[in-house]
Design a protein around this motif. Structure first.
Motif, PDB file in Angstrom:
ATOM      1  N   LEU A 226     -37.615   9.479 -31.689  1.00 61.40           N
ATOM      2  CA  LEU A 226     -38.402   8.252 -31.690  1.00 61.40           C
ATOM      3  C   LEU A 226     -37.654   7.136 -30.981  1.00 61.40           C
ATOM      4  N   ALA A 227     -36.357   7.009 -31.263  1.00 58.75           N
ATOM      5  CA  ALA A 227     -35.547   5.983 -30.602  1.00 58.75           C
ATOM      6  C   ALA A 227     -35.493   6.211 -29.098  1.00 58.75           C
ATOM      7  N   GLU A 228     -35.404   7.468 -28.677  1.00 54.54           N
ATOM      8  CA  GLU A 228     -35.346   7.772 -27.247  1.00 54.54           C
ATOM      9  C   GLU A 228     -36.615   7.339 -26.528  1.00 54.54           C
ATOM     10  N   VAL A 229     -37.767   7.516 -27.174  1.00 61.53           N
ATOM     11  CA  VAL A 229     -39.032   7.093 -26.581  1.00 61.53           C
ATOM     12  C   VAL A 229     -39.114   5.579 -26.481  1.00 61.53           C
ATOM     13  N   LEU A 230     -38.625   4.885 -27.495  1.00 65.28           N
ATOM     14  CA  LEU A 230     -38.820   3.428 -27.582  1.00 65.28           C
ATOM     15  C   LEU A 230     -37.746   2.615 -26.883  1.00 65.28           C
ATOM     16  N   ASP A 231     -36.561   3.180 -26.666  1.00 62.24           N
ATOM     17  CA  ASP A 231     -35.470   2.406 -26.065  1.00 62.24           C
ATOM     18  C   ASP A 231     -35.850   1.747 -24.733  1.00 62.24           C
ATOM     19  N   PRO A 232     -36.514   2.455 -23.805  1.00 66.75           N
ATOM     20  CA  PRO A 232     -36.891   1.780 -22.550  1.00 66.75           C
ATOM     21  C   PRO A 232     -37.836   0.611 -22.770  1.00 66.75           C
ATOM     22  N   TRP A 233     -38.705   0.722 -23.762  1.00 70.25           N
ATOM     23  CA  TRP A 233     -39.653  -0.361 -24.033  1.00 70.25           C
ATOM     24  C   TRP A 233     -38.949  -1.550 -24.676  1.00 70.25           C
ATOM     25  N   LYS A 234     -37.963  -1.282 -25.501  1.00 69.23           N
ATOM     26  CA  LYS A 234     -37.223  -2.385 -26.117  1.00 69.23           C
ATOM     27  C   LYS A 234     -36.447  -3.162 -25.066  1.00 69.23           C
ATOM     28  N   GLN A 235     -36.003  -2.481 -24.028  1.00 71.55           N
ATOM     29  CA  GLN A 235     -35.334  -3.176 -22.933  1.00 71.55           C
ATOM     30  C   GLN A 235     -36.338  -3.925 -22.058  1.00 71.55           C
ATOM     31  N   LYS A 236     -37.520  -3.340 -21.899  1.00 70.31           N
ATOM     32  CA  LYS A 236     -38.552  -3.955 -21.064  1.00 70.31           C
ATOM     33  C   LYS A 236     -39.157  -5.189 -21.723  1.00 70.31           C
ATOM     34  N   VAL A 237     -39.319  -5.147 -23.050  1.00 70.70           N
ATOM     35  CA  VAL A 237     -39.923  -6.273 -23.800  1.00 70.70           C
ATOM     36  C   VAL A 237     -38.937  -6.680 -24.902  1.00 70.70           C
ATOM     37  N   PRO A 238     -37.834  -7.320 -24.536  1.00 70.92           N
ATOM     38  CA  PRO A 238     -36.783  -7.613 -25.522  1.00 70.92           C
ATOM     39  C   PRO A 238     -37.178  -8.661 -26.556  1.00 70.92           C
ATOM     40  N   THR A 239     -38.247  -9.403 -26.306  1.00 70.78           N
ATOM     41  CA  THR A 239     -38.646 -10.439 -27.258  1.00 70.78           C
ATOM     42  C   THR A 239     -39.315  -9.857 -28.501  1.00 70.78           C
ATOM     43  N   VAL A 240     -39.723  -8.594 -28.445  1.00 71.39           N
ATOM     44  CA  VAL A 240     -40.411  -7.977 -29.579  1.00 71.39           C
ATOM     45  C   VAL A 240     -39.402  -7.218 -30.435  1.00 71.39           C
ATOM     46  N   GLN A 241     -39.330  -7.599 -31.699  1.00 72.36           N
ATOM     47  CA  GLN A 241     -38.495  -6.860 -32.645  1.00 72.36           C
ATOM     48  C   GLN A 241     -39.205  -5.553 -32.999  1.00 72.36           C
ATOM     49  N   VAL A 242     -38.514  -4.437 -32.858  1.00 71.95           N
ATOM     50  CA  VAL A 242     -39.109  -3.131 -33.112  1.00 71.95           C
ATOM     51  C   VAL A 242     -38.503  -2.527 -34.376  1.00 71.95           C
ATOM     52  N   VAL A 243     -39.369  -2.125 -35.279  1.00 74.68           N
ATOM     53  CA  VAL A 243     -38.956  -1.449 -36.510  1.00 74.68           C
ATOM     54  C   VAL A 243     -39.423  -0.003 -36.402  1.00 74.68           C
ATOM     55  N   GLU A 244     -38.478   0.937 -36.360  1.00 72.39           N
ATOM     56  CA  GLU A 244     -38.804   2.346 -36.184  1.00 72.39           C
ATOM     57  C   GLU A 244     -38.827   3.054 -37.538  1.00 72.39           C
ATOM     58  N   GLU A 245     -39.897   3.791 -37.787  1.00 79.55           N
ATOM     59  CA  GLU A 245     -40.033   4.517 -39.042  1.00 79.55           C
ATOM     60  C   GLU A 245     -40.378   5.975 -38.762  1.00 79.55           C
ATOM     61  N   SER A 246     -39.431   6.855 -38.997  1.00 74.76           N
ATOM     62  CA  SER A 246     -39.654   8.292 -38.900  1.00 74.76           C
ATOM     63  C   SER A 246     -39.762   8.814 -40.321  1.00 74.76           C
ATOM     64  N   ARG A 247     -40.955   9.291 -40.698  1.00 79.48           N
ATOM     65  CA  ARG A 247     -41.187   9.600 -42.102  1.00 79.48           C
ATOM     66  C   ARG A 247     -41.819  10.980 -42.250  1.00 79.48           C
ATOM     67  N   PRO A 248     -41.352  11.771 -43.206  1.00 84.90           N
ATOM     68  CA  PRO A 248     -41.993  13.064 -43.460  1.00 84.90           C
ATOM     69  C   PRO A 248     -43.339  12.871 -44.138  1.00 84.90           C
ATOM     70  N   GLY A 249     -44.278  13.746 -43.829  1.00 82.38           N
ATOM     71  CA  GLY A 249     -45.590  13.664 -44.465  1.00 82.38           C
ATOM     72  C   GLY A 249     -46.704  13.528 -43.460  1.00 82.38           C
ATOM     73  N   LYS A 250     -47.847  13.098 -43.929  1.00 76.83           N
ATOM     74  CA  LYS A 250     -49.055  12.990 -43.109  1.00 76.83           C
ATOM     75  C   LYS A 250     -49.105  11.642 -42.401  1.00 76.83           C
ATOM     76  N   ALA A 251     -49.353  11.671 -41.102  1.00 75.79           N
ATOM     77  CA  ALA A 251     -49.373  10.442 -40.308  1.00 75.79           C
ATOM     78  C   ALA A 251     -50.440   9.474 -40.806  1.00 75.79           C
ATOM     79  N   ALA A 252     -51.634   9.992 -41.081  1.00 76.60           N
ATOM     80  CA  ALA A 252     -52.728   9.109 -41.503  1.00 76.60           C
ATOM     81  C   ALA A 252     -52.364   8.373 -42.786  1.00 76.60           C
ATOM     82  N   HIS A 253     -51.735   9.065 -43.720  1.00 76.40           N
ATOM     83  CA  HIS A 253     -51.358   8.432 -44.993  1.00 76.40           C
ATOM     84  C   HIS A 253     -50.391   7.277 -44.749  1.00 76.40           C
ATOM     85  N   HIS A 254     -49.375   7.512 -43.925  1.00 73.57           N
ATOM     86  CA  HIS A 254     -48.380   6.471 -43.670  1.00 73.57           C
ATOM     87  C   HIS A 254     -48.990   5.279 -42.928  1.00 73.57           C
TER      88      HIS A 254
END
Length: 301
Positions: A226-254
């Motif tokens: 997840l961090a690998e996917v988002l790192d280029p975007w965090k550099q491209k849009v540094p003004t946005v604070q990014v909170v990454e959540e990798s969680r086990p379970g069903k995506a829809a529930h989370h």
């Protein structure tokens, strides 16, 4: 035609809530707001009834968008408002209107005392058949609902925005989807909360310490992806604070859980041209029905 924030309006409470959300979005994007009123012809036997004759039909058709536009101009004086009236089937007409939309906004009935949406056939059809982003807004949605609550639990439009939530599939991340979410967070000057769900292999069984360690390792690997996917975007849009959540379970529930503290939930829909017809996918479908914040569906390849 230049890009506009476009909203379908029919006079219902859900479409009026959608129009208010769209007006706020037009202000954030500095785009004109286009109100599209689709008129489906009244069946001939009904059209001959005294209360539904040509004069009454014409008066109602003119009054709904006019009153909506007047109200929005009064409440959002900095937003340019244009009205467009078209005839035909609502789903087809709104899908056509979406060609020039950035985004298209639709209203949806709430589920009474239970949070979430009640998506009609028109909304689902438009989402499935347009490649423009489509935002669903519940009846009763107010500007304050998108903002942080005070210590007493009362939301205020003067408070900062709640985070934008993005549901992301790291197996096939798409720049259109991620870019839409980053842009939404940047315009609101708020954080972007990126949620990715993963499941252990089908043969995996929970049990002793060795299994817990394997699950922890799988979680670390997924978080790294997840961090690998988002790192280029965090550099491209540094003004946005990014909170990454990798969680086990069903995506829809989370994602539904995260919607309780979100100003906007962003999910994707893969564009599939199949003889069986278009569809929105199970996770997006579940989020559309159960999220408690406005939901943006972004079509991508």
């Amino acid at each position: 035609m230049s890009r506009t924030v476009t909203v379908g309006i029919d006079g219902s409470s859900e479409s009026l809530a959608a129009a208010e959300w769209a007006a706020r979005e037009a202000g954030l994007r500095r785009r004109p707001l286009r109100l599209v009123n689709v008129w489906e012809a009244v069946p001939e036997p009904m059209g001959k009834a005294p209360l539904l004759g040509p004069d009454a039909e014409h008066e109602w058709r003119e009054r709904v968008p006019r009153e909506a536009a007047d109200g929005i101009r009064a409440r959002h004086p900095g937003v340019e408002v244009v009205v467009e009236q078209v005839s035909g089937r609502a789903a087809a007409a709104l899908a056509e209107a979406a060609r020039d939309a950035e985004p298209l906004v639709l209203g949806s009935r709430g589920l009474g005392g239970v949070g979430g949406f009640l998506i009609g056939s028109v909304g689902l059809s438009v989402i499935a058949h347009t490649e423009a982003p489509v935002v669903l807004v519940r009846a009763g949605e107010q500007a304050a609902d998108e903002h942080v609550r005070d210590p007493a639990g009362i939301p205020s439009a003067a408070a900062p925005y709640r985070p934008v939530v993005l549901g992301l599939d790291t197996d096939g991340p798409d720049d259109t989807l991620i870019g839409f979410a980053f842009d939404a967070a940047a315009r609101r000057d708020t954080a972007l909360r990126v949620v990715h769900a993963w499941n252990p292999p089908a043969h995996f069984t929970h049990g002793g310490p060795e299994h817990r360690e394997i699950e922890a390792q799988l979680g670390r690997w997924d978080a790294a992806m997840l961090a690998e996917v988002l790192d280029p975007w965090k550099q491209k849009v540094p003004t946005v604070q990014v909170v990454e959540e990798s969680r086990p379970g069903k995506a829809a529930h989370h994602l539904v859980e995260a919607s309780h503290e979100a100003s906007l939930v962003v999910v994707g829909r893969r564009i599939r041209r199949s003889p069986l017809g278009a569809h929105v996918g199970p996770v997006t479908h579940a989020v559309l029905h159960h999220a408690t914040a406005p939901v943006a569906v972004v079509a991508h390849g």
